[in-house]
Every structure is written in C-alpha cells, then in structure tokens.
Design an enzyme around this catalytic site. Structure first.
Site, PDB file in Angstrom:
ATOM      1  N   PRO A  92       0.822  -1.221   0.000  1.00 14.12           N
ATOM      2  CA  PRO A  92       0.000   0.000   0.000  1.00 14.12           C
ATOM      3  C   PRO A  92       0.853   1.268   0.000  1.00 14.12           C
ATOM      4  CG  PRO A  92      -0.537  -1.426   1.890  1.00 14.12           C
ATOM      5  CD  PRO A  92       0.616  -2.046   1.193  1.00 14.12           C
ATOM      6  N   GLU A 119       3.167  -7.074   8.313  1.00 17.52           N
ATOM      7  CA  GLU A 119       3.468  -5.643   8.104  1.00 17.52           C
ATOM      8  C   GLU A 119       4.449  -5.433   6.946  1.00 17.52           C
ATOM      9  OE1 GLU A 119       1.654  -3.370   9.870  1.00 17.52           O
ATOM     10  OE2 GLU A 119       0.706  -5.196  10.636  1.00 17.52           O
ATOM     11  N   ARG A 161      -2.829  -9.309 -20.536  1.00 18.99           N
ATOM     12  CA  ARG A 161      -3.710  -8.979 -21.666  1.00 18.99           C
ATOM     13  C   ARG A 161      -3.039  -8.041 -22.664  1.00 18.99           C
ATOM     14  NH1 ARG A 161      -6.221  -4.087 -21.192  1.00 18.99           N
ATOM     15  NH2 ARG A 161      -8.057  -4.600 -22.425  1.00 18.99           N
ATOM     16  N   ASP A 176      -9.292   1.358 -24.471  1.00 15.32           N
ATOM     17  CA  ASP A 176      -9.310   1.177 -23.017  1.00 15.32           C
ATOM     18  C   ASP A 176      -9.410   2.520 -22.299  1.00 15.32           C
ATOM     19  OD1 ASP A 176      -8.861  -1.470 -23.536  1.00 15.32           O
ATOM     20  OD2 ASP A 176      -6.842  -1.524 -22.701  1.00 15.32           O
TER      21      ASP A 176
HETATM   22  O1  JDN Z   1      -1.934  -3.691  -1.865  1.00 18.79           O
HETATM   23  B1  JDN Z   1      -2.206  -3.988  -0.518  1.00 18.79           B
HETATM   24  O2  JDN Z   1      -3.300  -3.447   0.096  1.00 18.79           O
HETATM   25  C1  JDN Z   1      -1.222  -4.843   0.275  1.00 18.79           C
HETATM   26  C2  JDN Z   1      -1.432  -5.103   1.608  1.00 18.79           C
HETATM   27  C3  JDN Z   1      -0.478  -5.846   2.315  1.00 18.79           C
HETATM   28  C4  JDN Z   1       0.625  -6.311   1.675  1.00 18.79           C
HETATM   29  C5  JDN Z   1       0.838  -6.050   0.337  1.00 18.79           C
HETATM   30  C6  JDN Z   1      -0.103  -5.308  -0.361  1.00 18.79           C
HETATM   31  N1  JDN Z   1       1.383  -6.999   2.568  1.00 18.79           N
HETATM   32  C7  JDN Z   1       0.789  -6.989   3.745  1.00 18.79           C
HETATM   33  C8  JDN Z   1      -0.381  -6.271   3.641  1.00 18.79           C
END
Ligand code: JDN
Length: 277
Positions: A92, A119, A161, A176
């Site tokens: 994120p 985490e 794709r 697209d």
């Molecule tokens: O893209 B995500 O919301 C996402 C959340 C987590 C992650 C990788 C990606 N690893 C742990 C939580």
C-alpha cells in the site's frame, strides 16, 4: 514473458491457471512459476516472520527466507535462459499501479513478484536486490489488503492482456479507459446489446440511428458525463486543447469551465461553483 511468484499462500495464485492468464500460458506467451516461501525455512515451525525492531504492532517478514528464495528463483530463471528480471513488490506504500505501468511491465521479459503478509518484508531485502535489478514497489489502490497475493493477480492480469497474441483483436487495447497516449483519458460510457427492449427498458435511440457521427458524439458526451461524476480529477488535469468545441459545450452544460488561474498548478478546469478560498 517469465513470471515467478514467491508466497506463503501458493494456492491463492491458482487463478493464474484459468481465464486470460491461463490462455496466455497455454499459448506459450507466459511461463508462470509459483513458489512456497516456506520451502526456504529450516526450523520445525517454518517461521517466516518476527517482531519489528523499534516495537509496534504486527510482525515483519524475515530476511533469510526471502533471500534464499530469491537467490534460488533467480538462479533457476537465468539457468532456464531468462534475463533482465524485475522485482515487483505489492504494497500500500508503493507507487500507484496504472495502465502506463502495466504497459511498461508488459515490455519486460521477466517479473518476480514478492507478495508479503503481516506488516511487510524487512527493508534490507529490497535494498539488496535493488543493487542487481529494478525494484517496483506498487500499490493497486488506496485500501489495505491482508497481503499482496490479490494484488499480484490484478497486476498479472493487467499485464498479460497486453502481451502480443493474448487478446484476439490487435486493436482491442486502443479504446481502453486509461490507455496511454489517447487525447483525453475519459471513462467509457454505457454499452448495450440485444434485445432492444428488456423489462420495458429501451436503449438510447441514437444507437439505432446508423448515424456514426452522431453515435460517436453521443458516446463522447456520455464519457464526459461519467468522468465528471466519478473522476473529476481526470477532467481538471485535461489540457483544453484535448477537447473540441462540442466537448467544451458539453462540459459547460455539466457545469465545468476553463480555469486560467489553476493552470499553473496543472488544474485546467474547475466546476463553476468551486471558488478559490
Ligand atoms: O496492496 B495492498 O493493500 C497490500 C497489503 C499488504 C501487503 C501487500 C499489499 N502486505 C501486507 C499487507
């Protein structure tokens, strides 16, 4: 294109066997390898995580299993003739995953995905592999998943794709929403098919007119309506030169006006009733 995915949930990647990505594999356009991270743990509990230095909630994925896994996966890929790997890390806190990035990734020969749980992964893993290959930390949107596996599926589908010979029609990317290089990135409007009347609902008459110019204009107006409603940020950033006279009329009818004051901030349009503080 070769894809490797290292995960503690290999079953989560089973959708890669079906649908479009499965078809790309069957057609020999994609060579997918899914690996269980726990294969590179040597304690009886197959531990992959530990408590964070500095304290705080949750657990952090450890350097050792990831280092061993990536060394092996990379060696195997090179051995099989692959080259120029890139590491793709869903998180994120990454850069936004966009159609433009999907195109860039689709042009690479080898992608190695490291979806994390908890985490995230100890930062030294990325620092280490960044000395050998490009590392893309990417976010698929402003929400938090429990782990990166679903993001790998999203990124993989968007990339697959675009590979030559995966979609039937060579031109199917051109329209697209978000296709790079188009004159204005607008959301696509509604689409209809047979029957012409369903539960007393008819389709917009213009679509039956056979008048291609009018149909194109109607579609463009619908795209403008939808984009102003759902993604005003896309309109704000549009160079007024991307719009023709009728586009500007439609935008005006939707309450949008050119914003000469905002131009220096890359904001070319604003809603009539939005006034500067
Ligand atoms: O893209 B995500 O919301 C996402 C959340 C987590 C992650 C990788 C990606 N690893 C742990 C939580």
């Amino acid at each position: 294109m070769r894809l490797d995915v290292v995960t503690i949930f290999p079953e989560y990647l089973e959708p890669l066997d079906v649908s479009l990505v499965g078809k790309a594999r069957a057609r020999g356009r994609l060579d997918v390898h899914v690996h269980d991270l726990r294969a590179w743990t040597y304690d009886r509990h197959h531990t992959v995580d530990d408590t964070p230095y500095g304290g705080g909630p949750g657990m952090v994925m450890m350097t050792e299993p990831w280092g061993e896994a990536l060394d092996t996966v990379l060696a195997d890929g090179y051995e099989a003739g692959s080259h120029e790997p890139a590491l793709i890390v869903p998180t994120p806190s990454g850069r936004p995953f966009t159609q433009e990035l999907a195109v860039e990734l689709s042009e690479r020969p080898w992608l190695v995905f490291t979806p994390a749980r908890y985490e995230g992964i100890d930062r030294r893993v990325f620092d280490e592999y960044a000395t050998r290959m490009p590392v893309y930390e990417v976010s698929i949107g402003d929400y938090v998943l429990a782990g990166g596996e679903a993001a790998v599926l999203v990124i993989t589908e968007a990339v697959a794709r675009l590979l030559p010979g995966v979609l039937g029609n060579a031109e199917s990317h051109r329209d697209d929403s978000f296709a790079p290089g188009t004159m204005a990135n607008l959301l696509e409007g509604p689409v209809y098919t047979k029957p012409p009347r369903w539960r007393a609902r008819e389709i917009p008459e213009v679509l039956l007119s056979g008048h291609h110019g009018k149909i194109a204009r109607w579609r463009r107006d619908e795209a403008l309506k939808r984009t102003t409603a759902f993604r005003p940020d896309l309109i704000e950033r549009c160079d007024p030169k991307a719009f023709d006279k009728k586009d500007r009329e439609t935008l005006s009818a939707l309450g949008w006006v050119p914003d000469p004051e905002g131009e220096r901030y890359g904001r070319f349009w604003r809603r009539v009733d939005d006034v500067e503080e």
